[in-house]
Design an enzyme around this catalytic site. Sequence first.
Site, PDB file in Angstrom:
ATOM      1  CB  SER A 289     -80.522 -44.189 -78.638  1.00  0.00           C
ATOM      2  OG  SER A 289     -80.319 -45.169 -79.629  1.00  0.00           O
ATOM      3  CG  ASP A 290     -82.635 -41.178 -84.331  1.00  0.00           C
ATOM      4  OD1 ASP A 290     -82.870 -42.268 -84.884  1.00  0.00           O
ATOM      5  OD2 ASP A 290     -82.962 -40.096 -84.840  1.00  0.00           O
ATOM      6  CD1 TRP A 291     -78.386 -45.833 -87.378  1.00  0.00           C
ATOM      7  CD2 TRP A 291     -80.227 -47.083 -87.602  1.00  0.00           C
ATOM      8  NE1 TRP A 291     -78.049 -46.922 -88.109  1.00  0.00           N
ATOM      9  CE2 TRP A 291     -79.150 -47.715 -88.267  1.00  0.00           C
ATOM     10  CE3 TRP A 291     -81.475 -47.698 -87.618  1.00  0.00           C
ATOM     11  CZ2 TRP A 291     -79.296 -48.932 -88.938  1.00  0.00           C
ATOM     12  CZ3 TRP A 291     -81.616 -48.908 -88.297  1.00  0.00           C
ATOM     13  CH2 TRP A 291     -80.539 -49.510 -88.940  1.00  0.00           C
ATOM     14  N   GLY A 292     -78.007 -45.308 -83.780  1.00  0.00           N
ATOM     15  CA  GLY A 292     -76.570 -45.113 -83.567  1.00  0.00           C
ATOM     16  C   GLY A 292     -76.218 -43.863 -82.796  1.00  0.00           C
ATOM     17  CB  SER A 293     -78.184 -41.059 -81.378  1.00  0.00           C
ATOM     18  OG  SER A 293     -78.921 -41.560 -80.290  1.00  0.00           O
TER      19      SER A 293
END
Length: 756
Positions: A289-293
């Site tokens: 995932s992207d950061w915190g996505s």
Amino acid sequence: MKTLQLTIITLFFLSTTLFVNGQVKTSMIEKRVDSVLALMTLEEKVGQMNQYNGFWNVTGPAPEGGAAQKKYNDLRKGLVGSMINVRGVDQVRAVQKIVVEESRLGIPLIIGFDAIHGYKTTSPIPLGEAASWDMEAIELSARVTALESAASGINWTFAPMVDISRDARWGRVMEGGGEDPYLGSEIAKARVRGFQGDDLSSVNTIAACAKHFAGYGFSESGKDYNTVDVGTSTLYNAILPPFEAAQKAGVRTFMNSFNDLNGIPATGNSFLLRDILKNTWKYEGVVVSDWGSIGEMIAHGFANDLKHAAEYAALAGCDIDMESSAYVAHLVSLVKEKKVPLALIDDSVKRILTLKFELGLFDDPYRYCDPEREKAVINSEENHQAVLDVAKKSIVLLKNDGNLLPLAKSGQKIALIGPLAADKNSPLGNWRLAADDNTAISVLEGMKEYPKNKLDYAKGVELIVGKTEFISEVNINTSDKSGFEQAINAAKKADKVILVMGEHGYQTGEGRSRAKLDLPGLQQELMQAIYSVNPNIVLVLMNGRPLTIEWAAENIPAIVETWHLGSQSGHAIAQVLYGDYNPSGKLPMCFPRSVGQVPIYYNHKSTGRPTIPAPNLVFWSHYGDEKNSPLYPFGHGLSYTSFLYEDLSISNDYKATAEIKVSVKIKNAGKVKGKEVVQLYLRDKFASVARPVRELKGFKLIELNPGEQKTVEFILGDRELGFYNNHGEWVVETGGFEIYVGGSSAATLQNQFELK
Ligand code: BGC
């Protein structure tokens, strides 16, 4: 516990001794992965899917209390599979030691890091490198990044970003390959090769990551993280091709994007991750995932809470949760409640374990933790020479009226002016998390290598006020003009003025969208003040995106685009200004005349009203207050010599060979040796889906001595002739095609053929 660890370690060694060739290696890895998976509890499997950011000084005391202690305990429990932002062999060794020695199974971590354009030795920003159109140089640059990162304990970079973007307002255009999917695909492949090499277990290579899947570069109004709403044709023909190219080049990981695509956040988008990537493309690597996505799907208004978000992401095909803590908190119960099938968890874990085997981490978790190697490799002279080479190749000569450039090497009085002229920080660009501040060679330092001219430096104006850092807004100076006078005086006394202006390194990158694309702050005013006393100006631009520089393009005789060129910036720029390197870069994104034209791109559709029907009539596709054309088109870039294109011929034997052969002659018509990027554009005149007015379908970088002529050939096969229709199917349609060949997307040498 110890017996279990021993069993696994034995299996790991067995696996490596039996590696004979790629195939045996793959099947052995599969067996070992299965044998590890069989030993794992559901909690441990989910742990492999959990990624944490580095959260304390690993070589210091263990954290006590709060989120840090929870993360620390998770490491010991085997509930963390990878980490980001832990770097340096001591730190990496210490964190590996925790999981290897204290967790039940001792499965090593993968250590990820944003080594986007270099590690300590910094390369040009990716948009700059893209301007080289030189795939060997781009590959070399990624190789240097891999070399230094791996020597620092890192196994995985979150690059290349292969997002196509047509919108210079978006700050992240600096991180990609520009506006064109064909060029972008070639760059994607080169960068994947550079990072990964042909053996991931080598201590010289790291896993690459194609990001951000997908559509991130099309965020509405160029505002970062914004909504993306695109149709099938754009998705398949513009956005996806570089991702598919990266997948075919064997990229081992993908990262999903922050944005929603047509209403569905990419993180939970099973059409993107499951249907296209994992099923249609048969991608076998890892999706992070992207950061915190995962957590952000709540703010998107798509998931109700973190558990719901975890469910969406796991079902869609996101294998690793970067910093949302959604998987570690909820996946076990989601499996028990039968909302997420265990088979999907097993699939994700297998992908992750496979990567760990490929990286050789099971063989030796401390493989990348050799302090001697770290010392020898990082910042080596060889690495600096490599990035210098790439930096020179990335420079684009936009304008050179009256041959103001190259500069004579002696007897000249040069005034070097501008807020970026002595700056040793901005050239490092935005993504330079491991680089030491103020370590780039400045233009001032580079110019001093030519001591036979008199050099007078005056800053002229500050670009920013106060301190800057990766995470905070930049404050632009809009009032202090106290340096103007000294700069104007220096300009008055000089034969030539070198003006170094543009954007601060932290004005581009993530979260750095701009609504204005002009020279920020007081730079335009300073430029005009200097111009009024001495118009013999070379404008050296340093920036991370196309800018609107119409006044300069009309008035300043020479303009050189140097991007943020990295550690060796000043040397590269001085060598180009003095003609020791003849520039050959070409723009990977067009420069708009004004922001109102954005998004602007050369491969647009024709529309039903492309041309003015009669003088003064308004009913055609245009602006009343601006031209349609860009200031500088995609592919544009000059040289200190000139090139003559002629004899564009086509041999159409498509029926027998499924190929069209194109050849063209190029002559160096000037007095110095030079390189040219010969570009071929195709227009499919009519099709079942309207096609762009022209599309890049081939390019070749050639070098010619003065007077020398070469014939360049291109072969157009189905990959070049076809397109994705609105059902996502690849089709090659019969009918008329036009070909344009030249030194930019505005090439006029034309020919045509018919596909029957
Ligand atoms: C960026 C990614 C990056 C990640 C990890 C995110 O904010 O969008 O490109 O790899 O952070 O640092």
